[in-house]
Scaffold this active site. Sequence first.
Site, short mmCIF file in Angstrom:
data_model
loop_
_atom_site.label_atom_id
_atom_site.label_comp_id
_atom_site.label_asym_id
_atom_site.label_seq_id
_atom_site.Cartn_x
_atom_site.Cartn_y
_atom_site.Cartn_z
N SER A 137 42.52 35.52 108.05
CA SER A 137 43.56 35.16 107.10
C SER A 137 43.50 33.69 106.68
CB SER A 137 44.94 35.49 107.66
OG SER A 137 45.10 34.99 108.97
N HIS A 192 46.52 29.26 108.45
CA HIS A 192 46.87 29.63 107.07
C HIS A 192 47.06 28.39 106.21
CE1 HIS A 192 48.70 33.65 108.68
NE2 HIS A 192 47.40 33.58 108.84
#
Length: 277
Positions: A205, A257
């Site tokens: 991610s 992230h």
Amino acid sequence: MKLLLVLDDPRRAQSFVDYLADIGFKCELTLDDEHNVSIWLVDESQWLTAEPEVKRFIAEPLHPRYQDAAWRQGDTQVHFAKGQSQPGLFRDVLSRTGPVNMLVLLACVIVYGFSRLGLPMFELLAFPPQLSLLLGLDFWRGFTPALLHFSLMHLVFNLFWWWYLSSMVERRRGHGKLLLVLLVAALLPNVMQFLTSGPYFGGLSGVVYALLAYVWLSGRLNPMGGIGLPDGMAVIMVVWLVLGFTGVLGPVANLAHLGGGLIGLLQAWLDRAKPVR
């Protein structure tokens, strides 16, 4: 004829052409060997008045006005200029999946499959327990946590976005650019996450956030470059990032992230003046 826009989605291109026809701009579609769809303005003298519509489409390609125009035209099929043919769905998907894209897809699926069979994949691929170990023979473990996924939903979500975003980058910016973003957006955010929470994390991610930021800002800085995302999609991902920091989503690699997103924005800004394929 004058080139208006290049897209990798034939149906989206056709809906835009139908909309342009509705407001008085005659266009044609052509398909190249890599299955990129080019939209050509037949009357070049209309360029100055058509250009704002191109920018509006890039900013919000999913707006209902384009689908409505397709229905008003009475034909939802994609029409290419003579000599061009539309590929089948499977061939079209494969044509968008470059070697770097495919290699990461397969690696993540294989790692997840082996872990489900009971093999110690986390112990083999997780970030090392000490940062100094990255300077030795375990340097590759700075990247490999990106290949680890802890549930099927985690895997599918990340791989869908990886495929969708990396296909645009690899086709328009090349294999080397995608590989650079992949490595940098895995290594640096992983280091950030390790310094915050230790070595117990994994997933693609962080790289996905880097690609999303890269594709979105590239589209804003170079609207004719053939890659971009609607602003609404970027807003959703930012909201998801903020929710992760609040803790309502449970244990999330928030620093990975955030680091990935910042790297993607920086790389897009550095590439703002570079030519595209």
